[in-house]
Design a protein around this motif. Structure first.
Motif, short mmCIF file in Angstrom:
data_model
loop_
_atom_site.label_atom_id
_atom_site.label_comp_id
_atom_site.label_asym_id
_atom_site.label_seq_id
_atom_site.Cartn_x
_atom_site.Cartn_y
_atom_site.Cartn_z
N VAL A 1 17.81 20.52 7.58
CA VAL A 1 18.38 19.46 8.40
C VAL A 1 18.07 18.09 7.81
O VAL A 1 16.94 17.81 7.42
N TYR B 1 19.30 21.04 18.86
CA TYR B 1 18.73 19.91 19.60
C TYR B 1 19.43 19.69 20.93
O TYR B 1 18.83 19.18 21.87
N ARG B 2 20.73 20.00 20.99
CA ARG B 2 21.51 19.68 22.20
C ARG B 2 21.87 20.97 22.93
O ARG B 2 22.20 21.97 22.30
N HIS C 1 16.21 29.36 18.30
CA HIS C 1 15.88 28.17 17.50
C HIS C 1 14.81 28.45 16.45
O HIS C 1 14.93 28.07 15.29
N THR D 1 15.14 27.97 12.35
CA THR D 1 14.50 26.90 11.59
C THR D 1 14.08 27.37 10.19
O THR D 1 13.97 26.55 9.28
N ARG D 2 13.83 28.67 10.02
CA ARG D 2 13.43 29.18 8.70
C ARG D 2 14.59 29.21 7.72
O ARG D 2 14.40 29.28 6.52
N TYR E 1 5.51 24.49 5.37
CA TYR E 1 6.04 25.11 6.59
C TYR E 1 6.82 26.40 6.30
O TYR E 1 7.11 27.16 7.21
N TYR E 2 7.21 26.59 5.03
CA TYR E 2 8.12 27.71 4.71
C TYR E 2 7.40 28.77 3.87
O TYR E 2 6.42 28.47 3.17
N GLU F 1 24.18 18.33 16.05
CA GLU F 1 22.87 18.52 16.68
C GLU F 1 22.87 19.70 17.64
O GLU F 1 21.81 20.28 17.91
N ALA G 1 15.23 18.50 3.50
CA ALA G 1 16.15 19.48 4.08
C ALA G 1 16.29 20.71 3.20
O ALA G 1 16.62 21.79 3.68
N LEU H 1 18.49 14.37 9.21
CA LEU H 1 18.89 13.57 10.37
C LEU H 1 19.45 12.23 9.93
O LEU H 1 19.23 11.79 8.81
#
Lengths: 300, 241
Positions: free
Chosen positions: A80, A52-53, A71, A75-76, A103-104, A47, A143, A82
């Motif tokens: 991921v 995320y962390r 970040h 993301t592109r 989204y892509y 993460e 993902a 989870l």
């Protein structure tokens, strides 16, 4: 240049140190498995790579980017999965893949992707009515829909039936063959053993071993014979007979410190037969991954 | 743009698919409006002869509250609990576009509510004053305030607590919001507290704009304060996982 580089990563939650100086690298076209018991720091490590962390210390780079600072750009290019889904419970499988595709810039074809993960038949079923294995395969599809260069899969086969595991393993290998860097976490030895090109064993926030499967099995695996028999047999008498030290590693699990020659194995089994003792199992030569894993992660 | 449109459409579909959400945002307001307009059991302000004159603006206020606070808050709370918000954080959608999609979806549901409720009210004999512009302004301010309250709950509490809390708040504000009976029927102290809350402020402003009651500058001040304060609080306290 490696796709993922981690040096001296430290992640803390308040006073708890979850990750305590982890180093890692992974390349394009490679499947890296982070293997460790529950609570070892696998998810915290991944993460952090996903952004995320916040890290307390160390250097982290994914595709040359800093996951915390860059970040949005990352993301592109990253996919991921989870540990716990993260899909709208009322949304159908096909609907979810189409939404994520939007989204892509250059997504995979949603219908073909559903087919590939074996969910074409449940395309209209909402997430909450899918089986555990179907939910995992949908998470995997989500993902992948953006054609990532790096895929982070957190416990991808947890709770998945045998057929589902086959599908997931096939898709993961296809990713690797297409040049994607795949990082998966698992607490299941078999998964790491079957899939990974490189295994990193993590325990209590630290890397305790890293390498290919055969490297891990060879390292530190000196010649020995291990066998299972009733607990509390006379190890001194057996040691006399075989001519090497015998220790009861755990109740009913014995190790003979000698090269696993046919003569030595014969001596062990003959002694057991003479004392009318059953032999539960016998392993000679290289350790199994389970032995390496248990030896390295044994709780004191 | 494609992602925003797809996300907005998805938010709308999910909302309309949840039966309890449609019940709360459409069926209950329509039911209350029709029942109390035809069964004269509740007081109306002096000078108002037909109950629907008073009820229509109040029920519009209730409808805004049900969508912007209750429905949005509960849905977002569960999305947080199920890890949806966390998962979206790893996509290129981004928080600004997610918030924009939720905003557009809330406004679209409100338009639908207004269309249905105004239609029903007109059929029941409502004759509104021509005050659409101030009414729309009040609705937009109140939407921001109610959404801020709903998202503050969603971002801080467990989803089940948000579910119960938002519904309880809905009931309380229904009773002390000037929605089905005028604030003048309440004890003075309670009415004064109620006037500072967004429900009564919105129904006051709508009554002033559309007829059926009087509303002062105080209502606009309260609406503006909630519209700024509640979203700011949500932005500061919201936990995404």
């Amino acid at each position: 240049m490696p796709v993922i580089e981690v040096e001296g990563l430290v992640v803390r939650y308040g006073d708890v140190v979850a990750v305590d100086g982890v180093d890692l690298t992974a390349d394009a076209g490679q499947i890296l498995a982070l293997l460790g018991p529950n609570g070892a720091g696998k998810t915290s490590t991944v993460e952090t790579l996903e952004g995320y962390r916040r890290r307390a210390a160390g250097r982290v780079s994914v595709l040359g980017l800093d996951p915390a600072r860059d970040h949005t750009a990352l993301t592109r290019r990253v996919g991921v999965m989870l540990q716990n889904g993260g899909v709208y419970p009322g949304m159908g499988a096909g609907e979810a893949v189409r939404l994520f595709a939007s989204y892509y810039d250059d997504p995979l074809d949603p219908a073909a992707l559903l087919e590939r993960v074996g969910l074409a038949g449940v395309a209209r079923t909402p997430w909450r009515r899918l089986s555990g294995g179907e939910q995992q395969r949908l998470s995997l599809a989500l993902a992948l829909v953006g054609r990532p260069q790096v895929a982070f899969l957190d416990e991808p086969t947890a709770g998945v039936d045998v057929q589902g595991r086959q599908v997931i393993r096939t898709v993961v290998r296809e990713l690797r063959d297409a040049g994607v860097c795949v990082v998966l976490t698992t607490h299941e030895l078999e998964e790491a053993q079957r899939l990974a090109d490189r295994i990193v064993i993590v325990d209590r926030g630290r890397v305790v071993a890293a390498g290919s499967l055969s490297e891990l099995l060879t390292a530190g695996a000196g010649g020995s014979i291990r066998f299972g028999a009733p607990a509390g047999i006379d190890v001194a008498a057996l040691a006399d007979r075989v001519g090497a030290a015998v220790t009861e590693v755990s109740p009913g699990d014995y190790e003979v410190a000698t090269d696993a020659t046919p003569a030595a194995v014969a001596a062990v089994t003959a002694w057991l037969a003479q004392h009318d003792l059953p032999l539960a199992d016998l392993r000679a030569g290289r350790e199994r991954l389970e032995d390496v894993f248990l030896r390295l992660t044994q709780r004191q | 743009m494609r992602a925003l449109a797809a996300q907005t459409a998805a938010e709308l579909r999910l909302t309309l698919r949840r039966g309890e959400s449609v019940l709360l945002t459409i069926a209950i307001p329509v039911g209350l409006l029709a029942f109390f307009s035809t069964v004269k059991v509740l007081p109306v302000p002096a000078g108002v002869h037909r109950p629907v004159q008073f009820l229509a603006p109040g029920i519009l206020a209730l409808a805004v509250m049900s969508t912007a606070m209750v429905s949005l808050g509960i849905a977002t709370g569960f999305e947080r609990q199920y890890g949806v918000l966390k998962r979206l954080g790893a996509t290129p959608l981004g928080r600004p576009r997610l918030l924009a999609a939720k905003t557009v979806a809330v406004l679209a549901i409100e338009l639908l509510q207004v269309a249905v409720l105004v239609g029903v009210a007109l059929a029941l004999g409502w004759s509104p004053s021509p005050g659409e512009a101030p009414a729309a302004g009040a609705v937009i301010l109140a939407t921001a305030g109610f959404a801020g309250i709903g998202l503050t709950m969603a971002g801080a509490l467990r989803a089940e607590v948000t579910l119960a809390g938002a519904n309880a708040l809905y009931l309380i504000l229904l009773l002390i919001g000037g929605v089905v009976f005028p604030l003048g029927s309440l004890p003075t102290a309670l009415a004064d507290v109620a006037r500072a809350l967004p429900a009564a402020a919105l129904s006051d402003a709508l009554h002033a704009a559309l007829g059926g009651g009087r509303g002062g500058a105080g209502a606009w001040v309260a609406l503006a304060c909630w519209a700024v304060g509640a979203p700011a609080l949500a932005a500061v306290t919201f936990r995404w996982e």
